[in-house]
Design an enzyme around this catalytic site. Structure first.
Site, PDB file in Angstrom:
ATOM      1  CG  MET A 198      -1.761 -39.277 -18.640  1.00 55.09           C
ATOM      2  SD  MET A 198      -0.538 -37.895 -17.987  1.00 55.09           S
ATOM      3  CE  MET A 198       1.001 -38.765 -17.931  1.00 55.09           C
ATOM      4  CD  GLN A 238      -5.262 -33.058 -19.924  1.00 51.03           C
ATOM      5  OE1 GLN A 238      -6.236 -33.206 -20.725  1.00 51.03           O
ATOM      6  NE2 GLN A 238      -4.372 -33.269 -20.320  1.00 51.03           N
ATOM      7  CB  THR A 284       1.440 -36.948 -21.950  1.00 53.86           C
ATOM      8  OG1 THR A 284       0.648 -35.855 -22.513  1.00 53.86           O
ATOM      9  CG2 THR A 284       1.937 -36.544 -20.834  1.00 53.86           C
ATOM     10  CG  ASN A 285       3.646 -34.019 -27.502  1.00 48.56           C
ATOM     11  OD1 ASN A 285       4.581 -33.858 -27.703  1.00 48.56           O
ATOM     12  ND2 ASN A 285       3.276 -35.589 -27.900  1.00 48.56           N
ATOM     13  CB  THR A 286      -1.244 -32.394 -23.316  1.00 45.09           C
ATOM     14  OG1 THR A 286      -1.688 -32.130 -24.544  1.00 45.09           O
ATOM     15  CG2 THR A 286      -1.953 -31.174 -22.583  1.00 45.09           C
ATOM     16  CB  CYS A 303      -1.491 -35.297 -29.260  1.00 44.37           C
ATOM     17  SG  CYS A 303      -2.300 -36.349 -28.302  1.00 44.37           S
ATOM     18  CD  GLU A 306      -3.166 -40.527 -26.568  1.00 41.81           C
ATOM     19  OE1 GLU A 306      -2.649 -40.924 -25.773  1.00 41.81           O
ATOM     20  OE2 GLU A 306      -2.699 -39.186 -26.931  1.00 41.81           O
TER      21      GLU A 306
END
Length: 233
Positions: free
Chosen positions: A10, A52, A83-85, A196, A198
């Protein structure tokens, strides 16, 4: 050495960074040919992203809970969710298995406390910047969180999904992010969280005088520490 259970994909762009940093961290501490004991469950991000957008977080939680159960069954001693989200559904993961989750916001808070930082800017997806699950976890640990304005949040979010998750690194997007970092610093942020996994592909500490806290690197570092905490002599 404990076995790390890594839920990735992700995106896979940041998952490969986790894998590299964790193995480099183990090698740096143990030397020789040592590498991490790690099991990886990589999801199909297109499926997650569609859910999402629809706001179907319950379905994403089911997917990640199954990943957590698979890693526990494979012998993982603790979980790292790359992943943070998707830490929005961390409580559901923790309920799905008996092994602990190394929460990315807690790992970040630990590093901020270590450096004496109490007021930070936060970059991430719209979900991470605007919803409470991440900011309130930091605020509960005495850290004040600033977020960009609405237009800036839109640009940050679009770059993540339309570029970084696709492996695209653009100079104009780097410049835009650095302007937003400077704006947050101008509002009193002592540093900025790259919230995030990325974003560290786009901007690094050497790009600005403002301290940057890359959650991928912080999370991976603390995963190494947790894995080696009770290793045999």
């Amino acid at each position: 050495m404990k076995t790390i259970g890594l839920i990735g994909g992700m995106s896979w762009e940041s998952t490969q960074t986790y894998y590299r940093l964790i193995n480099q961290g183990v090698k740096a501490r143990l030397g020789g040919l040592h590498s991490a004991r790690l099991v990886l469950y990589s999801v199909d991000f297109a499926e997650i992203e569609a859910l999402q957008r629809r706001g179907d977080w319950a379905a994403t939680a089911q997917i990640l809970a199954e990943a957590a159960r698979s890693l526990a069954a494979a012998g993982a001693d603790f979980l790292v969710l790359g992943t943070n989200t998707m830490h929005k559904v961390a409580p559901q993961l923790e309920q799905a298995v008996e092994i602990p989750l190394l929460h990315i916001a807690d790992a970040t808070a630990n590093e901020l406390h270590r450096q004496g930082v109490t007021r930070v800017g936060l970059l991430g997806t719209r979900f991470t910047m605007e919803q409470a699950f991440y900011r309130e976890r930091l605020e509960a640990q005495g850290i004040q969180v600033l977020i960009p304005d609405a237009a800036q949040r839109g640009r940050v979010h679009a770059v993540i999904y339309d570029e970084l998750c696709r492996g695209e690194i653009r100079a104009d997007s780097r410049a835009a992010y650095l302007e937003i970092v400077a704006s947050l610093a101008g509002q009193g942020a002592q540093g900025v969280i790259l919230g995030c996994t990325e974003i560290g592909l786009l901007i690094q500490p050497g790009d600005t005088d403002v301290p940057l806290f890359d959650t991928t690197a912080i999370h991976a570092e603390q995963a190494v520490e947790a894995a080696l905490a009770t290793r045999a002599s």
